[in-house]
Design an enzyme around this catalytic site. Structure first.
Site, PDB file in Angstrom:
ATOM      1  CD  GLN A   1      -3.063   0.962   1.838  1.00 62.57           C
ATOM      2  OE1 GLN A   1      -2.286   1.248   3.562  1.00 62.57           O
ATOM      3  NE2 GLN A   1      -4.412   0.359   2.000  1.00 62.57           N
ATOM      4  N   GLY A   2       0.587   2.352  -1.093  1.00 60.52           N
ATOM      5  CA  GLY A   2       1.356   3.652  -0.603  1.00 60.52           C
ATOM      6  C   GLY A   2       0.313   4.543  -0.838  1.00 60.52           C
TER       7      GLY A   2
ATOM      8  CB  SER B   1       3.690  -4.105   5.828  1.00 65.63           C
ATOM      9  OG  SER B   1       3.888  -2.709   6.407  1.00 65.63           O
TER      10      SER B   1
ATOM     11  CB  SER C   1       0.513   6.401   5.610  1.00 65.94           C
ATOM     12  OG  SER C   1      -0.105   5.741   5.822  1.00 65.94           O
TER      13      SER C   1
ATOM     14  CD  GLU D   1     -11.860  -8.757   4.154  1.00 69.66           C
ATOM     15  OE1 GLU D   1     -11.166  -7.316   4.619  1.00 69.66           O
ATOM     16  OE2 GLU D   1     -11.329  -9.892   3.768  1.00 69.66           O
TER      17      GLU D   1
END
Lengths: 353, 395
Positions: free
Chosen positions: B128-129, B163, B131, B248
């Site tokens: 994920q990009g 991460s 922040s 979800e």
């Protein structure tokens, strides 16, 4: 089916109780006076009786309304919101005790609301019997006291209250009477193995949850209108975060209580475990929300002119009813954990859609 | 109201349990970041195994290759997953729970056809990009720029707390495509291939310990990405990123919750078996330990009740900000539980080498109230969107 939402039929029950409470027992009945003024809530118990509050969870064949524990929990929560005398919860349970003991006439009298039952808070719950020292809450005008020990639940008629001694009460709206009960086994009783103690525990948890929710509502209402530094205090994170935590605690308490009630209805093997967890979480929510609500009101919260202090004091009474948090924690560790292999099976339709 | 599983749900549980117990990888998942490639291979192999048996994408609709089961069955799956001791999704998490669902909601048929099968069958890892150093809780303050140059985007800027950046094939990248835009407008959601020239990584050491480079800072220096990699409309990236927030619907962290419930039971057993401070009686006889253990046990029961309530509500309505209540309560209750674990361990808690498996996760638990929206942000959401308290004055 996993359904924890309040059905429209249940909503109607809640609304009718709410309407009665808002009309008959608004907070402004707690007029601050220099001397103690006991509540007069029992005057409306016959109206509760007419509405079916006291026979809600008893089968129609037994003279009740024929709903389940779940509907009783919903009603007890509303009673907590309005700080109704805890005799309301004791009377709801008393009906079941009298009914189980086969005393139909006393059960019917309690259902009508004519013979209130006072909660008896044990000094130390006996393991197998009912004799011992108790505090009775709001016993003036009560016909019975609901005794609660590890042996189960029992009704003690006022003739069997020995050495009654009126004490100054922490909550000036609730009379406090010390009594000794000498009957080892009062005739109207239900053994712990019957599981009625879970119903009692969950009605107490529901009352504590309603109390925690009412303290939250009181804070949020005030934080929206009280201005300092040219803005509502609810705009400050220090205040709004406390309110968010109050909602979180109330939400945990409510969901645990209703989850435990539904587990009880489904005869889940973890019914005891869930009922104990619910009481711990509901007591915690009630005490902490009551304290934060005073903080949120500033000096006004410390006065006897606003009812914020009553949330704290009532929390103490309900916490002790059936065993306080320290006692519940001991039971929590002694309980069997829900087994991962024993999932609830054999679906049975709930009593209300 | 009721909580009883139907016979179909019971059958689903039995099937899931049976398969999981027979197929959960025997070996430990590598954790140290000097074995990053081993982590990737471990996670992807476990994903492939689930794919081959038809369990991949438990929450994805079947028309996109997922299992397409009901919300209750997803809940059951996650419960059984944790109880079987299955490894966390790890580096497959972003692809399965975020990028994939976003592509399902907003991707073009071409983007879907290319990426979705690769995520499901364990070919690709996503990161994920979102922040940035200057845009954390205030994500809309992000400043990574992407200029449109013909049929390409040219990206310059930096992302942080990414991460698995070092082992990912793709990144979901939020960047500002409209020069001079502010806040939520002018942002685009872009599929960024991580092998594109101009991307540099700086691994960041976490507080957990030596060699724990769990996440990276990612630098973009004239990184050219095809314009066709934009998902949704150009400049509509904020809405694209929010399209799957409730995907979800409360089941995403059920496995973590079960693990914590099992941890409470383990700690209770440990407190019965180990001596307390006096060296004679069991630790559980200590009033403080007993009180904390009982409270944690009740709290984890409370978390489960909250999750069931969330799932029950989500079956009838779109998820609201109430999810923040579970997140806030669970993250803080799990931190209390982790702290209790090292306190029970006593002096050994200081020795990472003799770790009873409690110290490292304890250190990692400090992230629980930060990642996925800090507890402060959750409290703002609860106070403003649920309770209706006024927003703080903003500049």
């Amino acid at each position: 089916m996993i359904d924890m939402e309040i059905s429209s039929e249940q909503r109607q029950i809640v609304d009718s109780v709410q309407n009665l409470l808002a009309d008959a027992l608004p907070y402004d009945r707690f007029v601050p006076r220099p001397t103690p003024v006991p509540n007069a809530d029992r005057a409306v118990f016959t109206q509760f009786g007419e509405l079916g509050v006291f026979g809600l969870g008893l089968a129609e064949a037994s003279g009740g309304v024929g709903y389940s524990l779940v509907e009783e929990v919903l009603v007890a929560r509303e009673c907590g919101r309005f700080l109704v005398s805890p005799a309301v919860v004791a009377t709801m349970i008393g009906v079941h005790v009298a009914h189980f003991a086969g005393d139909r006439s006393h059960a019917e009298a309690m259902m009508r609301g004519g013979t209130p039952v006072a909660p008896a808070l044990a000094f130390a719950p006996a393991a197998t019997h009912f004799a011992g020292k108790y505090h009775l809450a709001d016993a003036e005008g009560a016909e019975w006291a609901l005794l609660w020990s590890e042996g189960g639940l029992a009704l003690a008629h006022r003739d069997s209250w020995h050495g009654a001694q009126n004490m100054d009460s922490i909550d000036s709206t609730l009379t406090l009477t010390r009594v000794a009960v000498k009957d080892i086994m009062p005739p109207l009783r239900v053994p712990a193995a019957n599981g009625l103690w879970r119903r009692a525990q969950l009605l107490v948890s529901a009352y504590l949850t309603g109390l925690a929710e009412a303290a939250l509502d009181d804070s949020v209402g005030y934080a929206k209108v009280r201005e300092q530094f040219q803005q509502p205090i609810g705009a400050f994170q220090a205040v709004k975060h406390r309110c968010a935590d109050m909602l979180t605690r109330a939400s945990v308490a409510w969901n645990s209580t209703i989850f435990a009630a539904l587990t009880d209805q489904a005869e889940g093997p973890d019914a005891d475990f869930q009922a104990i967890a619910a009481k711990i979480l509901a007591s915690d929510a009630a005490f902490r929300n009551a304290a934060v609500n005073i903080q949120n009101h500033g000096a006004y919260g410390f006065t006897g002119e606003h009812h914020a202090h009553l949330f704290v004091k009532r929390a103490h009474f309900l916490d002790r009813f059936g065993g306080d948090a320290t006692y519940q924690k001991r039971r929590m560790l002694a309980a069997n954990a829900p087994s991962s292999d024993a999932e609830r099976s054999s679906p049975v339709d709930g009593l209300a859609g | 109201m009721q909580i009883e599983f139907t016979s179909e749900e019971m059958a689903f549980r039995a099937e899931a349990r049976c398969w999981l117990r027979a197929n959960v990888p025997a070996g430990e998942r590598p954790i140290h970041s000097d074995r990053a490639l081993d982590i990737r291979e471990f996670d992807l192999e476990w994903q492939r195994k689930q794919f081959e048996a038809g369990w991949a994408g438990i929450s994805w609709p079947s028309e996109y290759g997922g299992r397409g089961v009901s919300l209750i069955e997803q809940l059951i799956w996650h419960e059984e997953y944790a109880r079987a001791g299955a490894p966390r999704a790890g580096s497959c998490f972003v692809g399965l729970s975020h990028a994939g669902p976003t592509l399902i909601a907003r991707g073009t048929p071409e983007q879907q056809a290319f990426h979705l099968p690769r995520i499901l069958r364990g070919d690709t890892v996503w990161c994920q990009g979102f922040s940035e150093p200057g845009a954390g809780s205030d994500l809309a303050a992000l400043g990574t720029r992407a200029e449109i140059d013909g049929d390409e985007l040219v990206v310059n800027g930096a992302k942080i707390w990414t991460s698995y950046a070092a082992i990912a094939d793709y990144q979901e990248l939020l960047c500002r495509t409209e020069a001079g835009s502010r806040k939520h407008s002018g942002i685009s959601w872009v599929i960024c291939p991580m092998d594109t020239p101009g991307i540099e990584l700086r691994p960041i050491l976490t507080m957990v310990g030596p060699n724990d480079f769990h996440f990276c800072q990612v630098f973009y220096n004239d990184v050219r990405i095809p314009l066709a990699n934009v998902v949704g409309e150009v400049n509509d990236g904020w809405n694209v990123a929010n399209a799957t927030l409730g995907f979800e619907r409360g089941t995403g962290f059920v496995a973590d919750q079960i693990q914590n419930s099992e941890l409470v039971e383990r700690l209770i057993a440990m407190a019965r078996g180990r001596c307390g401070l006096d060296g004679l009686s069991p630790a559980i006889d200590d009033g403080d330990f007993a009180s904390r253990l009982a409270m944690s046990r009740a709290e984890m029961a409370g978390v489960r009740a909250m999750t069931y309530a969330t799932v029950s509500r989500a079956a009838n309505a779109n998820p609201g900000p109430e999810g923040s209540l579970v997140k806030l309560f669970f993250s803080e209750a799990s931190q209390r539980l982790r702290r209790l674990g090292v306190d029970l361990l006593g002096p050994e808690a200081l020795e990472l080498s003799s770790d009873a498996g409690l110290t490292t996760p304890y250190l990692r638990s400090y992230a629980a109230s930060i990642g996925g929206g800090t507890s402060d942000v959750q409290r703002n959401i609860i106070a403003e969107r649920v309770l209706g308290l006024p927003r703080a004055p903003r500049p």
